[in-house]
Scaffold this active site. Structure first.
Site, PDB file in Angstrom:
ATOM      1  N   ASP A  72      36.600  27.081  51.411  1.00 22.50           N
ATOM      2  CA  ASP A  72      35.429  27.851  51.822  1.00 22.50           C
ATOM      3  C   ASP A  72      34.188  26.965  51.896  1.00 22.50           C
ATOM      4  OD1 ASP A  72      37.205  29.936  51.497  1.00 22.50           O
ATOM      5  OD2 ASP A  72      35.877  31.144  50.231  1.00 22.50           O
ATOM      6  N   ASP A  73      33.236  27.393  52.726  1.00 27.94           N
ATOM      7  CA  ASP A  73      31.835  26.936  52.723  1.00 27.94           C
ATOM      8  C   ASP A  73      31.564  25.667  53.520  1.00 27.94           C
ATOM      9  OD1 ASP A  73      31.588  29.075  51.076  1.00 27.94           O
ATOM     10  OD2 ASP A  73      30.818  27.984  49.337  1.00 27.94           O
TER      11      ASP A  73
ATOM     12  N   HIS B   9      33.495  32.879  57.593  1.00 26.46           N
ATOM     13  CA  HIS B   9      32.977  33.094  56.234  1.00 26.46           C
ATOM     14  C   HIS B   9      31.497  33.473  56.281  1.00 26.46           C
ATOM     15  CE1 HIS B   9      33.377  32.977  51.944  1.00 26.46           C
ATOM     16  NE2 HIS B   9      32.665  31.882  51.750  1.00 26.46           N
TER      17      HIS B   9
ATOM     18  N   HIS C  40      25.947  32.998  54.694  1.00 25.75           N
ATOM     19  CA  HIS C  40      26.401  32.999  53.295  1.00 25.75           C
ATOM     20  C   HIS C  40      25.259  33.373  52.358  1.00 25.75           C
ATOM     21  CE1 HIS C  40      28.687  31.679  49.694  1.00 25.75           C
ATOM     22  NE2 HIS C  40      29.744  31.696  50.472  1.00 25.75           N
TER      23      HIS C  40
ATOM     24  N   HIS D  85      36.923  24.812  47.702  1.00 26.34           N
ATOM     25  CA  HIS D  85      35.720  24.686  48.523  1.00 26.34           C
ATOM     26  C   HIS D  85      35.569  23.272  49.071  1.00 26.34           C
ATOM     27  CE1 HIS D  85      34.946  28.271  46.076  1.00 26.34           C
ATOM     28  NE2 HIS D  85      34.126  28.648  47.038  1.00 26.34           N
TER      29      HIS D  85
END
Length: 224
Positions: free
Chosen positions: A35-36, A86, A90, A189
């Site tokens: 993620d991210d 995602h 965020h 991540h």
């Protein structure tokens, strides 16, 4: 943005949570998810390790970061990894203030990925912090009604719990949460501060291989 404040408990198999499933309970499958990203310092290291082991992964990307590093999105796609949404920002305060904002942020990320990749399906998403709990119920319903499928996790390495978690702690946490599950979706991540995640990835892959897991991506033989 990093996910230091993300909820990091494994998926508790809430009936509302969508997650990959397979028909054979005895088949050992693992989905590596990051993620991210993408980020200039960490994503290339992760891609290099995945290449070395000939393993494919799934990247839940932030639209803002994709805009900054379109070449990394293209590289992920070219190397056979799966790219998923995602959100664009965020930003918890914005996206979780109401469901309209959440859907707008998903759509904005989808448009960014479309502009980079050309044809992009964009149906699979991950909630920042996960979809767990009653506070996310309206959001789960909203994304489902909008045609999205959300994917949580049932194992993790703990890299969102604090900055610079030592690599051996990440590996131990991953082993602990993977346990003896046959079907594993691992949260990790590739944000800019996750150097130790990149450091630990070779040992993570070797461990999962030693346990007999087959590596899959979310678009590969996956029922969602």
């Amino acid at each position: 943005r990093t996910s230091t404040n993300d909820k990091v408990e494994p998926n508790k198999n809430d009936s509302n949570d969508k997650k990959p499933s397979n028909t054979s309970e005895s088949k050992k499958e693992v989905f590596l998810t990051f993620d991210d990203g993408p980020t200039a310092n960490i994503t290339p290291r992760i891609l290099e390790t995945l290449d070395k082991y000939n393993v494919k992964a799934s990247f839940f990307v932030i639209g803002q970061n994709a805009e900054k590093h379109p070449e990394l999105i293209k590289e992920e796609k070219a190397k056979g990894h799966f790219i998923a949404n995602h959100t664009y920002s965020h930003d918890y305060n914005y996206i979780y203030s109401n469901t309209d904002n959440f859907l707008k942020d998903l759509e904005k990320c989808k448009q960014v990925l479309n502009s980079i990749l050309g044809e992009y399906d964009g149906k699979i998403i991950r909630f920042p912090g996960g979809s767990f709990g009653s506070k996310r119920a309206a959001y789960r319903e909203a994304v489902k009604n909008a045609g999205y499928t959300y994917v949580d996790w049932n194992a993790l390495n703990g890299d969102a719990e604090r900055l610079n978690v030592p690599a051996d702690e990440l590996i131990n946490k991953l082993k602990e949460t993977v346990g003896n599950k046959n079907h594993v979706v691992i949260l990790m991540h590739d944000a800019a501060t996750k150097k130790t995640t990149a450091d630990s990835l070779p040992e993570v892959i070797e461990y999962l291989k030693s346990q007999g897991y087959e590596f899959k991506t979310l678009d590969q033989d996956t029922q969602l």
